[in-house]
Scaffold this active site. Structure first.
Site, mmCIF file in Angstrom:
data_model
loop_
_atom_site.group_PDB
_atom_site.id
_atom_site.type_symbol
_atom_site.label_atom_id
_atom_site.label_comp_id
_atom_site.label_asym_id
_atom_site.label_seq_id
_atom_site.Cartn_x
_atom_site.Cartn_y
_atom_site.Cartn_z
ATOM 1 N N ASP A 34 0.860 -1.173 0.000
ATOM 2 C CA ASP A 34 0.000 0.000 0.000
ATOM 3 C C ASP A 34 0.911 1.243 0.000
ATOM 4 O OD1 ASP A 34 -2.478 1.467 0.327
ATOM 5 O OD2 ASP A 34 -1.825 1.806 2.392
ATOM 6 N N ASP A 36 -0.164 5.112 0.825
ATOM 7 C CA ASP A 36 -0.368 6.125 1.858
ATOM 8 C C ASP A 36 -0.315 5.486 3.244
ATOM 9 O OD1 ASP A 36 -1.042 8.691 2.890
ATOM 10 O OD2 ASP A 36 -2.164 9.046 1.039
ATOM 11 N N ASP A 233 -1.335 -0.480 5.975
ATOM 12 C CA ASP A 233 -1.560 0.205 7.257
ATOM 13 C C ASP A 233 -3.027 0.181 7.660
ATOM 14 O OD1 ASP A 233 -2.284 2.118 5.191
ATOM 15 O OD2 ASP A 233 -2.348 3.623 6.780
HETATM 16 MG MG LIG Z 1 -2.798 3.192 3.435
#
Ligand SMILES: [Mg+2]
Length: 350
Positions: A34, A36, A233
């Site tokens: 991922d 961000d 995240d």
């Molecule tokens: Mg993310």
């Protein structure tokens, strides 16, 4: 929400983070990362991301970047990463625009017109599949596809979508993330835009993005991964997407998930591994073992006393979190842990 494809619901319930004697970058051939909150935040590289990714790559691990953002093209994303010091080819970037374009292409005739409510990333992805992006419901589209269009997306685009959907044209969405982080706060994401059309039409879109299977399928088709590790995240997109795809996952704590959310995670949101940041890819992972007084990891022992999770010992903070996860997830079984882990997390500074 219509869920496309099959779910990986027959996996055993995970009750503790896994250990690994080998470095994760050696145990898995491909990292599906991922962006961000994992690689960058607010446009800047997250601490240790650049060095960790370079080390993993030079050791032979394939790195691919997987984003639900359908606005930016793979070229743009790769350019951004390369600027940050992470040399990236556009073919290493997989977007929800690509996943939804494939989904559309499987359900409409070759070369069909597709009404686009979104940005350049979506148009490029549709053309890549031989489809023709159009702007109006009067252009006789075979499908409507909706992806994040950024602040410039005009309200009239939603009206075009509604006109076509009301005529029975099938509706697709790249992803349904309700919000999107910006440098100035939380902005409405494509999921919020999808709600506008849903409320107006009463229709349901087919969705491609994380955590749904079309996105995972796209990443596997494009990377050729045989043993993939999802690195993310967010529990409800990255980690659930890995769960649905039946692959292992590493949660890093550099983004939106905190310790309390991790302890309360239901089975589909429990990562295989948890670490502070991307350096976690480069080493092994400690075992969590069940001992007499509870679950032990490193110098920490976690147990249940009354309605609380108790943590005793000292050592590396992440080991304490891993031990707490084992107690919380074991107590919760296939549900969510409601026990209070606040004191233990505070001791760990998490
Ligand atoms: Mg993310």
């Amino acid at each position: 929400m219509s869920q496309t494809g099959s779910q990986g619901g027959n996996q055993p319930v995970r009750t503790r983070p896994a250990g690994s004697a080998r470095a994760l970058s050696e145990s898995y051939d491909t990292a599906l990362l991922d962006l961000d909150g994992v690689v960058y935040a607010g446009g800047k590289a997250i601490a240790h991301a650049v060095d960790s990714l370079e080390t993993a790559r030079s050791g032979g691990m394939r790195l691919a970047y997987v984003t639900n953002n359908a606005l930016r093209t793979p070229d743009t994303v790769a350019g951004h990463l390369t600027e940050l010091g992470i040399p990236t080819d556009p073919s290493d970037v997989i977007t929800s625009a690509q996943a939804v374009a494939r989904l559309v292409s499987e359900q409409v005739p070759a070369g069909a017109r597709v009404l686009v409510v979104g940005g350049e990333g979506l148009r490029v992805a549709l053309r890549e599949r031989g489809l023709e992006p159009v702007e109006s419901a009067d252009d006789d589209p075979a499908a409507v596809v909706q992806g994040y269009g950024g602040p410039e997306l005009a309200w009239g685009r939603f009206a075009e979508a509604c006109y076509a959907i009301a005529r029975g044209v099938p509706w697709f969405a790249s992803n349904t993330d309700l919000t999107i982080p910006s440098g100035r706060g939380i902005a409405p994401g494509n999921g919020a835009a999808v709600e506008v059309v849903r409320i107006a039409t009463g229709a349901e879109p087919q969705v491609a993005g994380k955590p749904l299977p079309p996105m995972h399928r796209e990443t596997i088709l494009r990377t050729g991964a045989e043993r993939a590790l999802v690195v993310g995240d967010r529990l409800d997109t990255d980690i659930e997407g890995a769960f649905n795809g039946g692959v292992d996952s590493l949660l890093v704590l550099t983004g939106v998930t905190d310790g309390a959310q991790l302890l309360a995670a239901p089975p589909e949101h429990r990562p295989t591994y948890v670490d502070a940041d991307l350096r976690g890819m480069l080493g092994g992972q400690p075992e969590v073992v069940s001992g007499e007084g509870g679950f032990v990891c490193g110098g920490w022992t976690a147990s249940v006393k009354g309605e609380a999770l108790v943590l005793e010992g000292e050592g590396v903070a992440l080991d304490g979190l891993r031990a707490l996860c084992a107690v919380a997830w074991t107590a919760a079984g296939d549900g969510r842990c409601g026990l209070d882990g606040g004191k233990g997390l505070a001791r760990l500074g998490l």
